[in-house]
Write a protein that holds these residues in place. Structure first.
Motif, PDB file in Angstrom:
ATOM      1  N   PHE A  29     -48.005 -24.392   8.260  1.00  0.00           N
ATOM      2  CA  PHE A  29     -46.791 -23.370   7.997  1.00  0.00           C
ATOM      3  C   PHE A  29     -46.152 -21.727   7.394  1.00  0.00           C
ATOM      4  CE2 PHE A  29     -44.587 -25.586  12.275  1.00  0.00           C
ATOM      5  CZ  PHE A  29     -45.154 -27.421  11.516  1.00  0.00           C
ATOM      6  N   SER A  30     -46.765 -22.401   6.381  1.00  0.00           N
ATOM      7  CA  SER A  30     -46.845 -21.319   5.243  1.00  0.00           C
ATOM      8  C   SER A  30     -48.459 -20.358   6.106  1.00  0.00           C
ATOM      9  CB  SER A  30     -46.898 -21.442   3.976  1.00  0.00           C
ATOM     10  OG  SER A  30     -48.161 -22.348   3.470  1.00  0.00           O
ATOM     11  N   PRO A  31     -48.342 -19.305   5.945  1.00  0.00           N
ATOM     12  CA  PRO A  31     -49.376 -18.373   6.682  1.00  0.00           C
ATOM     13  C   PRO A  31     -50.299 -17.880   5.683  1.00  0.00           C
ATOM     14  CG  PRO A  31     -47.583 -16.932   6.562  1.00  0.00           C
ATOM     15  CD  PRO A  31     -47.015 -17.902   6.267  1.00  0.00           C
ATOM     16  N   LEU A  32     -51.147 -17.664   5.571  1.00  0.00           N
ATOM     17  CA  LEU A  32     -52.541 -17.322   4.766  1.00  0.00           C
ATOM     18  C   LEU A  32     -51.927 -15.540   4.587  1.00  0.00           C
ATOM     19  CD1 LEU A  32     -55.644 -19.138   5.333  1.00  0.00           C
ATOM     20  CD2 LEU A  32     -54.721 -19.567   3.040  1.00  0.00           C
ATOM     21  N   ILE A  33     -51.995 -14.966   2.945  1.00  0.00           N
ATOM     22  CA  ILE A  33     -52.167 -14.063   3.341  1.00  0.00           C
ATOM     23  C   ILE A  33     -53.369 -13.314   2.147  1.00  0.00           C
ATOM     24  CG2 ILE A  33     -50.410 -12.643   2.059  1.00  0.00           C
ATOM     25  CD1 ILE A  33     -48.280 -14.429   3.255  1.00  0.00           C
ATOM     26  N   ASN A  66     -61.667 -20.356  15.698  1.00  0.00           N
ATOM     27  CA  ASN A  66     -61.336 -19.453  17.175  1.00  0.00           C
ATOM     28  C   ASN A  66     -59.991 -18.492  16.496  1.00  0.00           C
ATOM     29  OD1 ASN A  66     -63.883 -19.971  18.497  1.00  0.00           O
ATOM     30  ND2 ASN A  66     -63.198 -22.360  18.854  1.00  0.00           N
ATOM     31  N   PRO A  67     -60.264 -16.976  17.343  1.00  0.00           N
ATOM     32  CA  PRO A  67     -58.905 -16.848  17.538  1.00  0.00           C
ATOM     33  C   PRO A  67     -57.837 -16.605  18.854  1.00  0.00           C
ATOM     34  CG  PRO A  67     -60.651 -15.279  18.053  1.00  0.00           C
ATOM     35  CD  PRO A  67     -61.578 -16.206  16.836  1.00  0.00           C
ATOM     36  N   ALA A  68     -57.406 -16.670  18.549  1.00  0.00           N
ATOM     37  CA  ALA A  68     -56.569 -17.374  19.774  1.00  0.00           C
ATOM     38  C   ALA A  68     -55.841 -16.003  20.767  1.00  0.00           C
ATOM     39  CB  ALA A  68     -54.553 -17.673  19.170  1.00  0.00           C
ATOM     40  N   GLN A  69     -55.857 -14.811  19.917  1.00  0.00           N
ATOM     41  CA  GLN A  69     -55.730 -13.814  20.681  1.00  0.00           C
ATOM     42  C   GLN A  69     -56.985 -13.340  20.293  1.00  0.00           C
ATOM     43  OE1 GLN A  69     -52.926 -12.947  18.443  1.00  0.00           O
ATOM     44  NE2 GLN A  69     -51.451 -13.807  19.333  1.00  0.00           N
ATOM     45  N   LYS A  70     -58.203 -12.563  21.566  1.00  0.00           N
ATOM     46  CA  LYS A  70     -59.633 -11.805  20.278  1.00  0.00           C
ATOM     47  C   LYS A  70     -59.384 -10.225  21.542  1.00  0.00           C
ATOM     48  CE  LYS A  70     -61.871 -15.299  21.881  1.00  0.00           C
ATOM     49  NZ  LYS A  70     -63.593 -16.217  21.727  1.00  0.00           N
ATOM     50  N   LYS A  71     -58.308  -9.551  21.798  1.00  0.00           N
ATOM     51  CA  LYS A  71     -58.271  -7.908  22.562  1.00  0.00           C
ATOM     52  C   LYS A  71     -57.371  -7.776  21.632  1.00  0.00           C
ATOM     53  CE  LYS A  71     -55.453  -9.329  25.964  1.00  0.00           C
ATOM     54  NZ  LYS A  71     -54.887  -9.225  26.830  1.00  0.00           N
ATOM     55  N   ILE A  72     -56.410  -8.073  21.081  1.00  0.00           N
ATOM     56  CA  ILE A  72     -56.250  -6.611  19.610  1.00  0.00           C
ATOM     57  C   ILE A  72     -57.339  -6.650  18.752  1.00  0.00           C
ATOM     58  CG2 ILE A  72     -53.876  -6.184  18.445  1.00  0.00           C
ATOM     59  CD1 ILE A  72     -52.539  -7.234  20.739  1.00  0.00           C
ATOM     60  N   ASN A  73     -57.191  -8.133  18.264  1.00  0.00           N
ATOM     61  CA  ASN A  73     -57.363  -8.916  16.463  1.00  0.00           C
ATOM     62  C   ASN A  73     -59.064  -8.096  16.923  1.00  0.00           C
ATOM     63  OD1 ASN A  73     -55.333  -9.396  15.870  1.00  0.00           O
ATOM     64  ND2 ASN A  73     -55.735 -11.832  16.835  1.00  0.00           N
ATOM     65  N   GLU A  74     -60.042  -8.144  17.847  1.00  0.00           N
ATOM     66  CA  GLU A  74     -61.490  -8.208  17.565  1.00  0.00           C
ATOM     67  C   GLU A  74     -61.503  -6.545  17.017  1.00  0.00           C
ATOM     68  OE1 GLU A  74     -62.649  -9.368  20.753  1.00  0.00           O
ATOM     69  OE2 GLU A  74     -63.607 -11.017  20.226  1.00  0.00           O
ATOM     70  N   SER A 109     -48.876  -4.753   8.463  1.00  0.00           N
ATOM     71  CA  SER A 109     -49.181  -6.454   8.143  1.00  0.00           C
ATOM     72  C   SER A 109     -50.222  -6.693   9.610  1.00  0.00           C
ATOM     73  CB  SER A 109     -48.848  -7.305   7.878  1.00  0.00           C
ATOM     74  OG  SER A 109     -47.464  -8.060   9.102  1.00  0.00           O
ATOM     75  N   LEU A 110     -51.219  -7.505   9.852  1.00  0.00           N
ATOM     76  CA  LEU A 110     -51.649  -7.510  11.012  1.00  0.00           C
ATOM     77  C   LEU A 110     -51.465  -9.258  11.412  1.00  0.00           C
ATOM     78  CD1 LEU A 110     -53.299  -6.333  13.387  1.00  0.00           C
ATOM     79  CD2 LEU A 110     -55.648  -7.584  12.508  1.00  0.00           C
ATOM     80  N   ALA A 111     -50.947  -9.544  12.052  1.00  0.00           N
ATOM     81  CA  ALA A 111     -50.631 -10.944  11.675  1.00  0.00           C
ATOM     82  C   ALA A 111     -52.360 -11.521  12.956  1.00  0.00           C
ATOM     83  CB  ALA A 111     -49.698 -11.231  12.882  1.00  0.00           C
ATOM     84  N   LEU A 112     -52.535 -13.073  12.623  1.00  0.00           N
ATOM     85  CA  LEU A 112     -53.316 -13.608  13.661  1.00  0.00           C
ATOM     86  C   LEU A 112     -53.461 -15.336  13.326  1.00  0.00           C
ATOM     87  CD1 LEU A 112     -56.627 -12.933  11.626  1.00  0.00           C
ATOM     88  CD2 LEU A 112     -55.842 -10.860  13.057  1.00  0.00           C
ATOM     89  N   ASP A 113     -53.542 -15.661  14.957  1.00  0.00           N
ATOM     90  CA  ASP A 113     -53.177 -17.156  14.802  1.00  0.00           C
ATOM     91  C   ASP A 113     -54.438 -17.580  14.479  1.00  0.00           C
ATOM     92  OD1 ASP A 113     -50.504 -17.798  14.632  1.00  0.00           O
ATOM     93  OD2 ASP A 113     -50.341 -17.894  16.693  1.00  0.00           O
ATOM     94  N   VAL A 114     -55.375 -18.619  14.092  1.00  0.00           N
ATOM     95  CA  VAL A 114     -56.431 -19.047  14.392  1.00  0.00           C
ATOM     96  C   VAL A 114     -56.595 -20.645  14.533  1.00  0.00           C
ATOM     97  CG1 VAL A 114     -58.920 -19.775  12.684  1.00  0.00           C
ATOM     98  CG2 VAL A 114     -57.551 -17.425  12.780  1.00  0.00           C
ATOM     99  N   PHE A 115     -57.682 -21.157  15.511  1.00  0.00           N
ATOM    100  CA  PHE A 115     -57.512 -22.461  15.615  1.00  0.00           C
ATOM    101  C   PHE A 115     -58.593 -22.848  15.032  1.00  0.00           C
ATOM    102  CE2 PHE A 115     -56.251 -20.735  20.622  1.00  0.00           C
ATOM    103  CZ  PHE A 115     -54.444 -21.502  19.596  1.00  0.00           C
ATOM    104  N   ILE A 116     -58.695 -24.013  14.588  1.00  0.00           N
ATOM    105  CA  ILE A 116     -59.950 -24.597  13.859  1.00  0.00           C
ATOM    106  C   ILE A 116     -59.748 -26.195  14.918  1.00  0.00           C
ATOM    107  CG2 ILE A 116     -60.250 -25.818  12.393  1.00  0.00           C
ATOM    108  CD1 ILE A 116     -58.949 -24.480   9.940  1.00  0.00           C
TER     109      ILE A 116
END
Length: 158
Positions: A29-33, A66-74, A109-116
């Protein structure tokens, strides 16, 4: 549910579940910054997600990131799907264009969600990349030179 053994206070990889349904979800719940300066060249290491979460890379099957959203973050970041390392990508991050709607002094900032993955180790990791401004915009003045004359007998603080 049990956690892999490790030093106290460190997060471990989930090693078994009491509930193995496909909807099982674990999240930090606390993001990696991470903080970076704008304009870094392609391939600059931003951070190592797996290492920073103290994950065990010796598990079988191996972990995948794996990134949750590929378009913007790539456009701005690349994620190595086997190591979890996050790098800058081909498009240089420019704070002024990324956060044009924010004023000076406000964070960008740029926010990303990463699936492990795989499922038995599944985690949703929230990552926040803070982009620090580099003074790359020279100030502009109406003229290149301003002449001021102060007589010798002028009073102090006048």
């Amino acid at each position: 549910m049990t956690k892999a053994q490790g030093p106290p206070g460190r997060r471990g990889v989930l090693s078994s579940f009491t509930n193995t349904s496909p909807l099982s979800c674990f999240s930090n719940f606390s993001p990696l910054i991470y903080k970076i300066k704008e304009g870094l060249p392609k391939g600059t290491l931003i951070g190592a997600i797996g290492t920073d979460l103290h994950l065990d890379f010796s598990v079988d099957p191996p972990l995948l990131f794996n990134p949750a959203q590929k378009k913007i973050n790539e456009q701005y970041v690349e994620l190595n799907n086997t190591t979890g390392e996050l790098f800058t990508s081909a498009v240089q991050m420019d704070r002024e264009s990324l956060c044009a709607d924010r004023g000076e002094g406000q964070s960008c900032s740029l926010a990303l969600d990463v699936f492990i993955l795989p499922q038995q180790y599944f985690q949703l990791v929230k990552v926040k990349v803070l982009i620090e401004d580099v003074n790359d915009n020279r100030p502009r003045f109406p003229s290149d030179e301003i002449r001021v004359k102060v007589p010798e007998n002028a009073p102090v603080n006048a």
